[in-house]
Design a protein around this motif. Structure first.
Motif: not given
Length: 376
Positions: A48, A141-142, A167
């Protein structure tokens, strides 16, 4: 007549082998569960993007420049406006500033000092993803994404928070960051603008009608073309920030855990300016900046609308270099490594204790099995 010794008295019923085996299996399963949950959580924290980048006193600024800020048209900033070490600011009014304006003073100098530390922190994070030179039309995504040189955003890049408000998205751009006309940075599933950072090794250019999200940390300059909007900040260390009918907002930020302190940043490539402090002020809480109230004054004239033409828009990607050097992604990345380290250490400690308990139970089981039974 031969007699036999009486069997030893027992305080109570002894556990059977089946019971001891079941207890051993139960403890082993518990250990496995704890370790899997803890390690998975640590890896998720790593993926993340680690802790947020601490901006210190630069946090309240919508725009911060090193040499000058120039504005054309009706730009609106909901945060502070600043310049340091120079003090040139033009175009306000008609531009509006919702916070303070600091030009060449101690406040602006401190913000620049904290910006340098934040830039170095973002540049020093260990990369766990590649950002293509031409990116867009994808969902990320993070994490920490790195482009070795220049990067061009075309279309829409979607940042997915995966329902985690903490995140973090860090983009390390080796040289120039450019967005095509009508490009968009979109947030979904809890991703927050306050947790998006663009560390740019030279300069950033956001072209006409770009909808941008995040904090730009540029080594040199930042240029926003007509009608581009930013949910975040444009922070330039050494050069100028140029605005044309732009709007800056700061969405409310929910941080369930404290952000990383700038003083904990990794070793950086850009050298701090003389006189910079070693430890900036703690980062802001992320509350919404004051809203801008537009009022008209009798001594102000209406500014004509600025229309961007195709000849006014530069099509060349900015590949300038700076003597101070660009941010590198090859440093230690201590900020990221620290994210999952503490939870992993705790998990290993708990797992170790459970392993000792399991060993004791198994050892007791073995002793019970090997103990001679008294005859009755």
């Amino acid at each position: 007549m031969q007699t036999h010794p009486a069997p030893p008295a027992h305080a109570g019923p002894q556990p059977t082998r089946a019971q001891l085996t079941a207890m051993s299996l139960l403890v082993t399963l518990l250990i496995a569960l704890v370790l899997v949950v803890a390690v998975t959580g640590s890896l998720r924290a790593y993926a993340a993007g680690g802790a947020a980048v601490g901006l210190g006193t630069a946090d309240p600024y919508s725009v911060l420049a090193g040499s000058a800020v120039t504005n054309t048209g009706n730009s609106v900033l909901d945060g502070n406006l600043g310049v340091s070490p120079d003090e040139a600011i033009s175009g306000f009014p008609p531009g509006l500033v919702g916070g303070d304006t600091n030009a060449g003073n101690a406040e602006a100098a401190q913000a620049q000092s904290d910006l340098t530390i934040a830039y170095n922190d973002a540049a020093g994070r260990a990369s766990n993803g590649v950002l293509n030179a031409g990116f867009g039309g994808e969902t990320l995504t993070g994490g920490v994404y790195t482009a070795s040189s220049a990067a061009l955003l075309t279309g829409t890049i979607t940042l997915d928070g995966e329902d985690d408000p903490n995140s973090v998205f860090i983009f390390q751009i080796g040289s120039a960051l450019t967005t095509a006309t009508n490009s968009t940075v979109a947030l979904i599933n809890g991703a927050q603008a306050c947790n998006v950072y663009w560390q740019v090794g030279s300069s950033a250019t956001l072209r006409t009608n770009t909808t941008f999200v995040g904090t730009i940390l540029a080594l040199t300059s930042i240029s926003l073309q007509d009608s581009t909007t930013v949910d975040g900040r444009a922070l330039a260390r050494n050069g100028a920030v140029t605005l044309i009918n732009n709007v800056f907002t700061s969405s409310p930020c929910d941080r369930s855990v404290p952000s990383a302190s700038p003083s904990d940043s990794a070793t950086a490539t850009g050298s701090p300016s003389p006189g910079e402090s070693d430890s900036p002020s703690s980062s802001a809480s992320g509350s919404t900046s004051p809203s801008v109230i537009v009022t008209s004054s009798s001594n102000e004239t209406d500014s004509p609308t600025v229309e961007a033409t195709s000849t006014a828009i530069s099509t060349a990607t900015d590949l300038e270099t700076d003597s101070n050097g660009a941010g590198s992604s090859s440093s230690s990345g201590s900020g990221l490594a620290a994210t999952g380290g503490s939870s992993l250490t705790t998990a290993l400690g708990v797992g170790g204790l459970l392993l000792v308990l399991a060993a004791a139970i198994i050892l007791g089981s073995n002793r019970f099995r090997s103990r001679p039974r008294g005859r009755h």
